[in-house]
Design a protein around this motif. Structure first.
Motif, mmCIF file in Angstrom:
data_model
loop_
_atom_site.group_PDB
_atom_site.id
_atom_site.type_symbol
_atom_site.label_atom_id
_atom_site.label_comp_id
_atom_site.label_asym_id
_atom_site.label_seq_id
_atom_site.Cartn_x
_atom_site.Cartn_y
_atom_site.Cartn_z
ATOM 1 N N LYS A 186 0.836 -1.212 0.000
ATOM 2 C CA LYS A 186 0.000 0.000 0.000
ATOM 3 C C LYS A 186 0.862 1.249 0.000
ATOM 4 C CE LYS A 186 -4.418 -1.421 1.844
ATOM 5 N NZ LYS A 186 -5.092 -1.748 3.097
ATOM 6 N N THR A 187 1.934 1.198 0.775
ATOM 7 C CA THR A 187 2.814 2.365 0.871
ATOM 8 C C THR A 187 4.263 1.942 0.623
ATOM 9 O OG1 THR A 187 2.982 2.014 3.251
ATOM 10 C CG2 THR A 187 1.343 3.595 2.510
ATOM 11 N N VAL A 188 4.965 2.783 -0.127
ATOM 12 C CA VAL A 188 6.362 2.516 -0.468
ATOM 13 C C VAL A 188 7.172 3.769 -0.145
ATOM 14 C CG1 VAL A 188 7.968 1.841 -2.312
ATOM 15 C CG2 VAL A 188 5.574 1.083 -2.414
ATOM 16 N N ALA A 189 8.338 3.587 0.453
ATOM 17 C CA ALA A 189 9.279 4.703 0.626
ATOM 18 C C ALA A 189 10.498 4.428 -0.245
ATOM 19 C CB ALA A 189 9.692 4.827 2.088
ATOM 20 N N VAL A 190 10.936 5.447 -0.984
ATOM 21 C CA VAL A 190 12.121 5.327 -1.841
ATOM 22 C C VAL A 190 13.115 6.365 -1.359
ATOM 23 C CG1 VAL A 190 12.975 5.371 -4.212
ATOM 24 C CG2 VAL A 190 10.606 4.657 -3.764
ATOM 25 N N PHE A 191 14.129 5.916 -0.646
ATOM 26 C CA PHE A 191 15.082 6.810 0.007
ATOM 27 C C PHE A 191 16.358 6.871 -0.831
ATOM 28 C CE2 PHE A 191 16.969 9.016 3.464
ATOM 29 C CZ PHE A 191 15.986 9.251 4.409
ATOM 30 N N VAL A 192 16.731 8.056 -1.289
ATOM 31 C CA VAL A 192 17.869 8.189 -2.204
ATOM 32 C C VAL A 192 18.875 9.191 -1.660
ATOM 33 C CG1 VAL A 192 18.584 8.862 -4.525
ATOM 34 C CG2 VAL A 192 16.455 7.596 -4.198
ATOM 35 N N GLY A 193 20.140 8.821 -1.726
ATOM 36 C CA GLY A 193 21.216 9.634 -1.168
ATOM 37 C C GLY A 193 21.696 10.733 -2.088
ATOM 38 N N PRO A 194 22.633 11.531 -1.594
ATOM 39 C CA PRO A 194 23.204 12.601 -2.408
ATOM 40 C C PRO A 194 24.263 12.031 -3.356
ATOM 41 C CG PRO A 194 24.261 12.566 -0.273
ATOM 42 C CD PRO A 194 23.237 11.454 -0.266
ATOM 43 N N GLU A 195 24.754 12.845 -4.250
ATOM 44 C CA GLU A 195 25.913 12.495 -5.070
ATOM 45 C C GLU A 195 27.023 12.052 -4.095
ATOM 46 O OE1 GLU A 195 26.455 12.219 -9.111
ATOM 47 O OE2 GLU A 195 24.714 12.850 -7.974
ATOM 48 N N GLY A 196 27.603 10.890 -4.348
ATOM 49 C CA GLY A 196 28.620 10.395 -3.419
ATOM 50 C C GLY A 196 28.047 9.387 -2.441
ATOM 51 N N GLY A 197 26.725 9.268 -2.397
ATOM 52 C CA GLY A 197 26.097 8.224 -1.596
ATOM 53 C C GLY A 197 25.976 8.559 -0.123
ATOM 54 N N PHE A 198 25.329 7.667 0.597
ATOM 55 C CA PHE A 198 25.192 7.821 2.044
ATOM 56 C C PHE A 198 26.465 7.386 2.748
ATOM 57 C CE2 PHE A 198 20.598 7.187 1.014
ATOM 58 C CZ PHE A 198 20.131 8.368 1.560
ATOM 59 N N GLU A 199 26.676 7.887 3.939
ATOM 60 C CA GLU A 199 27.721 7.383 4.821
ATOM 61 C C GLU A 199 27.324 5.991 5.311
ATOM 62 O OE1 GLU A 199 30.410 8.938 5.576
ATOM 63 O OE2 GLU A 199 30.028 11.061 5.209
ATOM 64 N N PRO A 200 28.308 5.094 5.491
ATOM 65 C CA PRO A 200 27.969 3.782 6.062
ATOM 66 C C PRO A 200 27.182 3.908 7.367
ATOM 67 C CG PRO A 200 30.225 3.773 5.279
ATOM 68 C CD PRO A 200 29.732 5.183 5.129
ATOM 69 N N SER A 201 27.522 4.924 8.176
ATOM 70 C CA SER A 201 26.802 5.084 9.458
ATOM 71 C C SER A 201 25.335 5.431 9.207
ATOM 72 C CB SER A 201 27.471 6.168 10.307
ATOM 73 O OG SER A 201 27.371 7.415 9.636
ATOM 74 N N GLU A 202 25.061 6.212 8.154
ATOM 75 C CA GLU A 202 23.678 6.543 7.822
ATOM 76 C C GLU A 202 22.930 5.289 7.367
ATOM 77 O OE1 GLU A 202 23.704 11.161 6.326
ATOM 78 O OE2 GLU A 202 24.537 9.686 4.951
ATOM 79 N N ALA A 203 23.606 4.476 6.549
ATOM 80 C CA ALA A 203 22.967 3.242 6.079
ATOM 81 C C ALA A 203 22.645 2.334 7.266
ATOM 82 C CB ALA A 203 23.873 2.523 5.079
ATOM 83 N N ARG A 204 23.574 2.266 8.216
ATOM 84 C CA ARG A 204 23.330 1.429 9.407
ATOM 85 C C ARG A 204 22.159 1.977 10.214
ATOM 86 N NH1 ARG A 204 29.092 0.286 9.308
ATOM 87 N NH2 ARG A 204 29.474 2.314 10.217
ATOM 88 N N GLU A 205 22.095 3.295 10.323
ATOM 89 C CA GLU A 205 20.988 3.906 11.066
ATOM 90 C C GLU A 205 19.647 3.592 10.390
ATOM 91 O OE1 GLU A 205 21.454 8.120 11.761
ATOM 92 O OE2 GLU A 205 19.348 8.351 12.338
ATOM 93 N N ALA A 206 19.627 3.679 9.053
ATOM 94 C CA ALA A 206 18.388 3.418 8.309
ATOM 95 C C ALA A 206 17.940 1.975 8.496
ATOM 96 C CB ALA A 206 18.592 3.723 6.829
ATOM 97 N N VAL A 207 18.893 1.061 8.405
ATOM 98 C CA VAL A 207 18.562 -0.357 8.553
ATOM 99 C C VAL A 207 18.137 -0.630 9.993
ATOM 100 C CG1 VAL A 207 19.508 -2.700 8.437
ATOM 101 C CG2 VAL A 207 20.001 -1.055 6.610
ATOM 102 N N GLY A 208 18.810 0.020 10.933
ATOM 103 C CA GLY A 208 18.428 -0.113 12.339
ATOM 104 C C GLY A 208 17.003 0.346 12.591
ATOM 105 N N ALA A 209 16.577 1.393 11.846
ATOM 106 C CA ALA A 209 15.219 1.927 12.014
ATOM 107 C C ALA A 209 14.173 1.052 11.326
ATOM 108 C CB ALA A 209 15.148 3.346 11.462
ATOM 109 N N GLY A 210 14.629 0.075 10.525
ATOM 110 C CA GLY A 210 13.679 -0.838 9.895
ATOM 111 C C GLY A 210 13.602 -0.731 8.385
ATOM 112 N N MET A 211 14.479 0.099 7.776
ATOM 113 C CA MET A 211 14.454 0.188 6.316
ATOM 114 C C MET A 211 15.203 -0.995 5.699
ATOM 115 S SD MET A 211 14.466 4.143 5.206
ATOM 116 C CE MET A 211 13.473 3.615 3.812
ATOM 117 N N ARG A 212 14.880 -1.289 4.429
ATOM 118 C CA ARG A 212 15.544 -2.387 3.722
ATOM 119 C C ARG A 212 16.602 -1.816 2.780
ATOM 120 N NH1 ARG A 212 12.639 -7.090 3.752
ATOM 121 N NH2 ARG A 212 14.745 -7.909 3.514
ATOM 122 N N PRO A 213 17.875 -2.240 2.911
ATOM 123 C CA PRO A 213 18.930 -1.718 2.037
ATOM 124 C C PRO A 213 18.804 -2.328 0.645
ATOM 125 C CG PRO A 213 19.822 -3.347 3.549
ATOM 126 C CD PRO A 213 18.364 -3.250 3.860
ATOM 127 N N ALA A 214 18.457 -1.511 -0.346
ATOM 128 C CA ALA A 214 18.144 -2.006 -1.680
ATOM 129 C C ALA A 214 19.302 -1.795 -2.637
ATOM 130 C CB ALA A 214 16.902 -1.301 -2.216
#
Lengths: 258, 258
Positions: A195-223
């Motif tokens: 029903k609902t989809v979130a598409v989270f996209v980083g800046p040029e150069g990508g996310f920091e590994p710490s940001e990716a870990r935070e996102a996954v920790g919050a329940g997001m799926r690393p795609a």
């Protein structure tokens, strides 16, 4: 048939007839640019995704229309996709707003991430947002959308991640390297339309590994979007096209009869 | 690791060692901009999709490299997708070349269709082509492609259709209306990865019904991309993203290990 966006609050019920009065640029466009006359028909779309077939009763500086019938928009996707896009330099965010609108996004949320080089004051942002909302409105009209996606106020990374994680399909687009491993996009897509989809996209150069870990920790799926490196303005369109391909076109709706 | 594109003809075999000499802008980029020194490594990609890990032996106006090992590029799609795109006004064709390259196209063929408003003299075209080929080279480098897509000479609609119809998956993107009915894109995708794909995209305003009939008569499949109207520069990226989603990412290759 020409399409215009209206607010459902502007529909007036009277003696079993629904009327709506268009003013300002829309009225000028109908009367002067399109030279439409009483008796001709147009399509009005409200913010709830309802489309109204309407007949012009009188044209001019105000255009008075009578609603003939209404139906849910057929051009809106069967899911609500919200794009969380890191603020980008130059015209990149413009491109994202335009393409995400064409490709069916319901909402676009600018995100301030730590690698993001754009810092905006509230006044600057208000101007930017007005511009982006206008781009969304134009792209919605041109692509035949049933509604105009909302461009939201900018959100800090941590807050955006918490909000995005609540989606049925919370996709965090990540190039990999250090940080959490990614799962190929198709493997994350559930059998049934989310029903609902979130598409989270980083800046040029990508996310920091710490940001990716935070996102996954919050329940997001690393795609994972594949081995080619997509530009920041190409990632959300890639995912939105994949969603349309998988959940909207698979079935009979993508084709037309001669 | 920095990536450069070379011609396989420039590889020199000597005493069991493969050497290659880079000159011109690439040599300047390596020596001056990147300040790379002998002993450092880079990746060279040839036109056949082979990647060479190479060590710099000497830098300067010429850069001499020794090949350490080679492997097929891992960033090329498992299909050859050729984009046939109607010539478009302004910067739209630039956008198509850039995005199609990012998204894995093997070749981009400009098509002169009857609704196409762009008429180019051979001299104008030669200039344009040079510009497009440069955009393709930059996008290929930036996205980590294993090869640079070729931007072809412009082809007349009828000839382009005959050529495109030979692909295993010959997709003619059509908005419908009059003319042949369309089939939703996913229904046209075969179970097994096609070796060759043609993605035929019309100008702003779409193809004429007679053109669509001619394409279908020649053996192309009329593909429906959904009920929203995509801009001419969004259609090929949409199809290329769908191909990547379906044939490239479905499997293990789209993800990465931490």
């Amino acid at each position: 048939m020409p399409r215009f966006f209206v607010s459902s609050a502007d529909l007036e019920e009277e003696n079993g007839t629904t009327r709506i009065v268009l003013e300002g640029p829309d009225a000028a466009h109908i009367s002067r640019a399109l030279r439409m006359k009483p008796g001709e028909e147009l399509v009005l779309c409200d913010e709830r995704g309802t489309e109204y077939r309407a007949r012009i009763e009188s044209a001019g500086g105000q255009v008075v229309c009578t609603v003939l019938d209404s139906a849910p928009s057929e051009t809106e996707p069967p899911y609500e996709a919200v794009v969380y896009q890191a603020l980008a330099k130059g015209e990149r965010f413009d491109t994202v707003v335009m393409k995400a609108t064409e490709l069916g996004a319901a909402r676009i949320v600018p995100v301030a991430s730590s690698r993001c080089t754009v810092k905006l004051s509230p006044a600057d942002y208000a101007k930017k947002r007005e511009r982006w909302q206008k781009i969304a409105a134009e792209a919605a009209g041109q692509s035949g959308r049933g509604r105009i996606p909302e461009v939201a106020d900018p959100v800090r990374f941590s807050d955006a991640v918490k909000e995005a994680a609540k989606a049925d399909l919370p996709l965090f687009c990540y190039e990999g390297g250090e940080g959490p491993g990614t799962v190929p996009l198709p493997e994350l897509f559930p059998e049934k339309t989310p029903k609902t989809v979130a598409v989270f996209v980083g800046p040029e150069g990508g996310f920091e590994p710490s940001e990716a870990r935070e996102a996954v920790g919050a329940g997001m799926r690393p795609a994972g979007l594949g081995k080619r490196i997509l530009r920041t303005e190409t990632a959300a369109p890639f995912v939105l096209a994949s969603l349309a391909f998988r959940y909207e076109l698979a079935g009979k709706d993508g084709g037309n009869e001669p």
